[in-house]
Enzyme design. Structure first.
Site, PDB file in Angstrom:
ATOM      1  N   GLY A  73       0.828  -1.206   0.000  1.00  0.00           N
ATOM      2  CA  GLY A  73       0.000   0.000   0.000  1.00  0.00           C
ATOM      3  C   GLY A  73       0.858   1.250   0.000  1.00  0.00           C
ATOM      4  O   GLY A  73       1.962   1.256  -0.561  1.00  0.00           O
ATOM      5  N   SER A  74       0.377   2.274   0.676  1.00  0.00           N
ATOM      6  CA  SER A  74       0.975   3.609   0.552  1.00  0.00           C
ATOM      7  C   SER A  74       2.434   3.702   0.974  1.00  0.00           C
ATOM      8  O   SER A  74       3.086   4.695   0.652  1.00  0.00           O
ATOM      9  CB  SER A  74       0.164   4.591   1.373  1.00  0.00           C
ATOM     10  OG  SER A  74      -1.196   4.425   1.108  1.00  0.00           O
ATOM     11  N   THR A  75       2.930   2.725   1.731  1.00  0.00           N
ATOM     12  CA  THR A  75       4.330   2.818   2.147  1.00  0.00           C
ATOM     13  C   THR A  75       5.263   2.814   0.941  1.00  0.00           C
ATOM     14  O   THR A  75       6.432   3.130   1.063  1.00  0.00           O
ATOM     15  CB  THR A  75       4.716   1.648   3.075  1.00  0.00           C
ATOM     16  OG1 THR A  75       4.141   0.466   2.575  1.00  0.00           O
ATOM     17  CG2 THR A  75       4.237   1.895   4.484  1.00  0.00           C
ATOM     18  N   LEU A  76       4.733   2.464  -0.227  1.00  0.00           N
ATOM     19  CA  LEU A  76       5.561   2.439  -1.422  1.00  0.00           C
ATOM     20  C   LEU A  76       5.551   3.763  -2.189  1.00  0.00           C
ATOM     21  O   LEU A  76       6.373   3.990  -3.069  1.00  0.00           O
ATOM     22  CB  LEU A  76       5.081   1.298  -2.336  1.00  0.00           C
ATOM     23  CG  LEU A  76       6.182   0.376  -2.858  1.00  0.00           C
ATOM     24  CD1 LEU A  76       7.043  -0.142  -1.724  1.00  0.00           C
ATOM     25  CD2 LEU A  76       5.583  -0.783  -3.608  1.00  0.00           C
TER      26      LEU A  76
END
EC number: 3.4.16.4
Lengths: 90, 593
Positions: free
Chosen positions: B315-318
């Site tokens: 998810g958004s951690t990328l």
């Protein structure tokens, strides 16, 4: 003449034989002593490992925390209650 | 007169005997025997000698080997010289695993049958089993039965003292893990043969295991060793292993993760703390966990080292990687504006969206608010190959070389197969799978000045040489953006740490079950602290939080905050912020998924 020579040689032979017996005996005695010392060393090694293990078991963080919180009524410190001092290099 | 003559006769006879009779005159010789009798005797004697000589020859010549072996087996013994398995210690020398000699109790069932009943009862008690159990074990046709293995020395001594015939002991080792469940997944465990089965015990099996030696000796009547007959084959103890783990930080990480998993009713969780300067793994914990000292009831879920072996859609951690690539290639600057209104965007046949419509956002704000549309728009300006290279360069989809068994590669599909919608969703971490340790590893490029260093589970002495992925300037810009995420306007104000400037990125993603997205979540947070001179990278992941919130900021953020606060203090890192009161807005921004 030959009688005396053979007497001397016989005496030397007996002496040598006796000293061999003695040397063998000493060697075995020392060997057993060495064995004993080595097994004592092994036992000490084992004790050392055991003590290190005990140290870890007694010093593990969960135990220290439990003791500090329960028996000593300690609380963890927070930045609000911490005074930071800065040491200026001279 | 008639009385005298016999006397004279007798006297005369004596005189003759004392004088002796000449040999040739002996009357015995006068007896003529047949000649064959002496020949027979001679022949028998000769044959007897011949037999003896033959027998001697036979023994000496033909069966000497056999006889010498038999002799040796009566006075010579081969002793096994056991080697101890190396200890595993943490970076400060605290013992995490150590082998202690114990005894295996075995029996020759036939010999035990005659033992008195009360002694057997006592034996059963010492072995910690019921009478029936013991009897069942002894009721066997074999002549070697283990009654119990890994019996501690004291108990074994008591058993020997019982003096039951047919009960014997054998030396073996038992591995003890003083830190128990806290370290379980890092250290792993060994089996009864003292061979590594999991974790570093398995990963470093070769160096940890010792090589047993042997010696042949002569023993005397009392069982004392009298002499070595052959050269001693010295045993080689296993080498001790110093891990990079700091047991203090490990404990902090484990307890905070445990608290969070319970609070959020999560199915599982994982956390990893990495030293940004050396790439050393300072802590790695998983829940559920197990006690390596008592593995009688173990489930696969407990054994699983999720941080290394479970991949999930991050998810958004990328997102920071997509943005960093755009910044690094000068396609955008932190202040370039992208229109994210109306919070929905259709690419091809699929529609992606943000949880809130944000309107126009700068690149920096896209990270702060975690906008999917913003990130997708940035991504679509770049060729797929460059994005793929970025992901690959930071180690995603690559087989990790951590020296830890079971680490997985994750999955980044080859860029040639990417469709635009896939490139867009991948830019914010969907359609790609990574493990938590890979995420933490990838974040080293932000924590350090743009270079990637290898992670290590063992203590590192010289700081490793990194491989540059992004420029120093980009790394600095990214750190500034990551710091805004934990500010009151970002998606993770709960991750703020009093006294320290920190930054990071939240991640919330749907889980995939059977190839389909289901309404189950993986919440994560990857953070860096302190921002002025990054020291730690901490990645937290919670699997299926089900106590209300499932957003990375609210679920994983607080874990990051408390671990960071305690770990930095434990490391004696000076605070770099005067802020001691943290404001968490009542309804913090929920991120997009």
């Amino acid at each position: 003449m030959t009688g005396r020579l053979s007497f001397v040689v016989t005496a030397m032979l007996v002496l040598c034989a006796l000293s061999l017996v003695n040397a063998q005996y000493q060697a075995r005695r020392l060997f057993i002593e060495l064995e004993r010392a080595q097994s004592a060393a092994r036992q000490l090694d084992i004790d050392w490992a055991q003590l290190q293990l005990d140290q870890s078991t007694l010093g593990k963080n969960s135990r220290i925390e439990a003791l500090a919180r329960r028996d000593l009524n300690m609380v963890s410190l927070t930045p609000e209650r911490t005074q930071y001092l800065t040491v200026r290099d001279k | 007169m008639t009385r005298m003559p016999p006397r004279t006769n007798v006297a005369g006879g004596r005189v003759a005997a004392s004088r002796g009779v000449a040999f040739s005159a002996s009357p015995v010789l006068q007896v003529k025997m047949p000649a064959w009798r002496s020949r027979v005797v001679l022949f028998v004697l000769f044959m007897a000698f011949l037999t003896l000589a033959g027998r001697a020859l036979w023994l000496q010549g033909m069966s000497t080997d056999f006889l010498q072996k038999q002799g040796a087996s009566r006075y010579a013994r081969t002793l096994e010289l056991p080697a101890t398995r190396g200890k595993i210690t943490d970076r400060n020398g605290q013992v995490l695993a150590s082998s202690v000699p114990v005894k295996a109790i075995w029996a020759i069932p036939d010999d035990v049958q005659e033992a008195p009943k009360d002694k057997l009862r006592e034996l059963a008690k010492l072995l910690g089993m019921s009478d029936a159990e013991l009897r069942k074990k002894l009721d066997s046709d074999r002549n070697f039965v283990y009654l119990k293995r890994q019996v501690e020395q004291d108990t074994a001594d008591k058993i020997v003292k019982l003096g039951i015939a047919g009960i014997e002991t054998r030396k073996e080792y038992k591995r003890f893990y003083p830190e128990g469940e806290v370290m379980a997944h890092v250290v792993g465990f060994t089996n009864v043969e003292d061979t590594g089965q999991d974790g570093m015990e398995l990963g470093s099996q070769k160096t940890l295991a010792g090589v047993t030696g042997s010696r042949r000796v002569i023993k005397d009547r009392l069982g004392r060793i009298v002499e070595d007959i052959e050269a001693v084959r010295e045993p080689h103890d296993g080498k001790d292993l110093t891990l990079s783990i700091d047991s203090k930080i490990q404990y902090i990480a484990f307890t905070q993760l445990k608290e969070a998993v319970e609070k959020n009713k999560a199915k599982a969780g994982g956390i990893i703390v990495v030293d940004a300067r050396t790439g050393e793994v300072l802590a790695l914990a998983n829940l559920p966990t197990y006690n390596p000292n008592d593995r009688s009831v173990l489930t696969g879920a407990q054994l699983r080292n999720r941080v290394l072996t479970d991949t999930f859609e991050p998810g958004s951690t990328l997102k920071p990687f997509t943005v960093a690539l755009a910044l690094d290639t000068h396609r955008v600057t932190p202040s370039t504006v992208f229109q994210t209104s109306p919070g929905k965007m259709t690419i091809g046949t699929a529609t992606i969206g943000d949880s809130h419509a944000h309107g126009p956002l700068t690149v920096a704000q896209i990270i702060e608010k975690s906008s999917n549309i913003g990130t997708a728009k940035i991504a679509l300006e770049m060729p797929a190959q460059e994005m793929w290279e970025m992901f690959t360069n930071v180690g995603l989809g690559q087989q990790p070389k951590f020296g830890f068994p079971g680490a997985v590669a994750g999955r980044v599909r080859p860029y040639k197969a990417w469709r635009p919608i896939e490139q867009a969703t991948m830019s914010y971490g969907h359609g790609i799978s990574v493990s938590l340790i890979q995420l933490a590893h990838a974040y080293t490029i932000f924590a350090r000045n743009g270079d990637l260093i290898p992670l290590s589970f063992t203590k590192v002495n010289d700081s490793p040489i990194g491989q540059r992925v992004i420029s120093e300037n980009t790394a600095l810009q990214m750190r500034r953006m990551l710091e805004t995420v934990v500010a009151p306007g970002g998606t993770a104000p709960q991750a703020q740490v009093p006294g320290y400037r920190v930054g990071g990125k939240t991640g919330t993603a749907y889980k995939i079950e059977g190839g389909k997205y289901v309404k189950k979540y993986v919440s994560s947070f990857v953070g860096i602290a302190p921002m002025s001179d990054p020291r730690l990278i901490i990645a937290v992941m919670l699997d299926e939080p089900s106590a209300g919130s499932h957003f990375g900021g609210t679920v994983a953020g607080p874990v990051f905050a408390s671990v960071t606060a305690n770990a930095l203090r434990a490391l004696n890192v000076a605070p770099d912020s005067s802020v001691t009161n943290i404001i968490i807005p009542k309804d913090a921004l929920e991120e997009s998924m």
